[in-house]
Design a protein around this motif. Structure first.
Motif, PDB file in Angstrom:
ATOM      1  N   LEU A   1       6.605   6.707  14.282  1.00  0.00           N
ATOM      2  CA  LEU A   1       5.413   5.935  14.648  1.00  0.00           C
ATOM      3  C   LEU A   1       5.594   4.438  14.387  1.00  0.00           C
ATOM      4  O   LEU A   1       4.905   3.609  14.996  1.00  0.00           O
ATOM      5  N   GLY A   2       6.479   4.088  13.464  1.00  0.00           N
ATOM      6  CA  GLY A   2       6.767   2.683  13.196  1.00  0.00           C
ATOM      7  C   GLY A   2       5.684   1.929  12.448  1.00  0.00           C
ATOM      8  O   GLY A   2       5.667   0.694  12.476  1.00  0.00           O
ATOM      9  N   ILE A   3       4.784   2.634  11.768  1.00  0.00           N
ATOM     10  CA  ILE A   3       3.705   1.955  11.044  1.00  0.00           C
ATOM     11  C   ILE A   3       4.030   1.753   9.573  1.00  0.00           C
ATOM     12  O   ILE A   3       3.314   1.015   8.882  1.00  0.00           O
ATOM     13  N   CYS A   4       5.100   2.375   9.089  1.00  0.00           N
ATOM     14  CA  CYS A   4       5.470   2.262   7.675  1.00  0.00           C
ATOM     15  C   CYS A   4       6.780   1.493   7.535  1.00  0.00           C
ATOM     16  O   CYS A   4       7.682   1.602   8.371  1.00  0.00           O
ATOM     17  N   ASP A   5       6.875   0.746   6.448  1.00  0.00           N
ATOM     18  CA  ASP A   5       8.116   0.054   6.140  1.00  0.00           C
ATOM     19  C   ASP A   5       9.124   0.990   5.496  1.00  0.00           C
ATOM     20  O   ASP A   5      10.333   0.753   5.571  1.00  0.00           O
ATOM     21  N   ALA A   6       8.623   2.021   4.829  1.00  0.00           N
ATOM     22  CA  ALA A   6       9.499   3.014   4.217  1.00  0.00           C
ATOM     23  C   ALA A   6       8.758   4.333   4.160  1.00  0.00           C
ATOM     24  O   ALA A   6       7.561   4.376   3.858  1.00  0.00           O
TER      25      ALA A   6
ATOM     26  N   VAL B   1       3.843  -1.207   3.815  1.00  0.00           N
ATOM     27  CA  VAL B   1       3.177   0.096   3.786  1.00  0.00           C
ATOM     28  C   VAL B   1       4.261   1.130   3.495  1.00  0.00           C
ATOM     29  O   VAL B   1       5.217   1.263   4.271  1.00  0.00           O
ATOM     30  N   ILE B   2       4.105   1.824   2.383  1.00  0.00           N
ATOM     31  CA  ILE B   2       5.090   2.813   1.950  1.00  0.00           C
ATOM     32  C   ILE B   2       4.417   4.177   1.926  1.00  0.00           C
ATOM     33  O   ILE B   2       3.299   4.314   1.423  1.00  0.00           O
ATOM     34  N   ALA B   3       5.082   5.165   2.488  1.00  0.00           N
ATOM     35  CA  ALA B   3       4.531   6.511   2.513  1.00  0.00           C
ATOM     36  C   ALA B   3       5.484   7.467   1.818  1.00  0.00           C
ATOM     37  O   ALA B   3       6.698   7.268   1.809  1.00  0.00           O
TER      38      ALA B   3
ATOM     39  N   VAL C   1       0.857  -1.178   0.000  1.00  0.00           N
ATOM     40  CA  VAL C   1       0.000   0.000   0.000  1.00  0.00           C
ATOM     41  C   VAL C   1       0.893   1.228   0.000  1.00  0.00           C
ATOM     42  O   VAL C   1       1.888   1.289   0.736  1.00  0.00           O
ATOM     43  N   LEU C   2       0.543   2.200  -0.824  1.00  0.00           N
ATOM     44  CA  LEU C   2       1.280   3.457  -0.902  1.00  0.00           C
ATOM     45  C   LEU C   2       0.371   4.591  -0.457  1.00  0.00           C
ATOM     46  O   LEU C   2      -0.792   4.658  -0.858  1.00  0.00           O
TER      47      LEU C   2
ATOM     48  N   THR D   1      -2.980   2.699  -4.019  1.00  0.00           N
ATOM     49  CA  THR D   1      -2.389   3.977  -3.620  1.00  0.00           C
ATOM     50  C   THR D   1      -3.476   4.894  -3.100  1.00  0.00           C
ATOM     51  O   THR D   1      -4.542   5.020  -3.716  1.00  0.00           O
ATOM     52  N   PHE D   2      -3.203   5.537  -1.968  1.00  0.00           N
ATOM     53  CA  PHE D   2      -4.106   6.541  -1.405  1.00  0.00           C
ATOM     54  C   PHE D   2      -3.417   7.895  -1.490  1.00  0.00           C
ATOM     55  O   PHE D   2      -2.333   8.084  -0.933  1.00  0.00           O
TER      56      PHE D   2
END
Length: 286
Positions: free
Chosen positions: A172-177, A156-158, A126-127, A205-206
């Motif tokens: 926050l540690g919720i994203c892998d990148a 989870v990529i942001a 998910v992006l 993608t959101f």
């Protein structure tokens, strides 16, 4: 804003087309034609503190004055009145949450429930564009919950170009990148996403950015038959549709809807389930 409301009768931002939301106290509850109370107004009493869940671009307003401008949290203190219709959602403010935090969270209450609907168990990536903002953080947190703990294959990529927000999101540690890329550069962003996702395009993608010209970045990072969900009101759907056609991308383009059933309860509950996010939001907006 005073001029906009005086001219248009509502807070309809002439630049973005959006309007935000409000907190207020119930002054009157008018009965329906049959004498009953509208379903959305059941359980409310005069004097209750409520938050609207419908855009102020649709809400008749009268502003008597602006008493404070809170630029850091993009909030204003005003005096005035609003008219809420039977079809317009609102929620009584929770007692266990500061009002300004509730205002910030409920302003984007529709984001996370849409992630919960669209991210499926078989998806692996998910992006989130604009991942460091309010809606972006909630989308990333919901995506993490739907995908489960990071295993290297479920990511989870942001994308967040504002360094402070990017650092806060990483913490926050919720994203892998978390990629510090300008989403207005679709080629650079696509390359960065592929590098962060083992050469693969993402499943969904959101787009939660608040600037224009990011449509192609969202389209080009998403796999064929994937989903691109545009939650941002800055989106040009002409650019998104024609751009996807121009690069031969067979993706489903979805218009963001700020309303989802029980979206207020869903998003408020996340403040209890993700205490680190609540603490961050309290620092920023509370």
């Amino acid at each position: 804003m005073m001029e906009t409301v005086a001219t248009r009768g509502k807070q309809h931002n002439p630049v973005t087309g959006s309007g935000g939301m409000l907190l207020g106290r119930v002054a009157q509850i008018a009965p329906l034609a049959d004498g009953k109370v509208a379903r959305v107004h059941e359980g409310l009493s005069v004097g209750d503190r409520v938050a609207t869940l419908v855009s102020l671009s649709l809400t008749p307003l009268r502003l008597d004055g602006i008493t404070a401008v809170r630029a850091e949290s993009a909030q204003l203190d005003v005096s005035g009145q609003a008219v809420l219709f039977e079809s317009g959602s609102l929620v009584k403010l929770p007692h266990d949450m500061p009002e300004r935090l509730a205002l910030a969270v409920l302003d984007v209450a529709g984001a996370a429930p849409q992630v919960a609907r669209l991210v499926k168990p078989e998806m692996t990536s998910v992006l989130v564009l604009g991942g460091g903002g309010k809606s972006g953080i909630l989308c990333a947190a919901e995506a993490r919950r739907k995908l489960g703990p990071s295993t290297g294959a479920r990511r989870v990529i942001a994308v967040e170009s504002y360094p402070r927000y990017a650092d806060e999101l990483r913490a926050l540690g919720i994203c892998d990148a978390v990629l510090g890329i300008d989403a207005r550069d679709p080629v650079a962003m696509r390359r960065a996403v592929l590098e962060a996702n083992d050469g693969r395009e993402v499943d969904v993608t959101f787009s939660c950015v608040n600037v224009p010209d990011t449509e192609m970045a969202a389209v080009m990072a998403t796999r064929d038959r994937g989903i691109v969900y545009f939650f941002a009101m800055s989106t040009s759907f002409t650019k998104a549709a024609l751009g996807a056609e121009g690069v031969s991308k067979d993706v489903d383009l979805m218009i963001g809807n700020g309303y989802a059933e029980d979206h207020a309860a869903h998003t408020l509950a996340m403040m209890h389930e993700f205490p680190a996010i609540r603490a961050l939001f309290e620092t920023r907006y509370g």
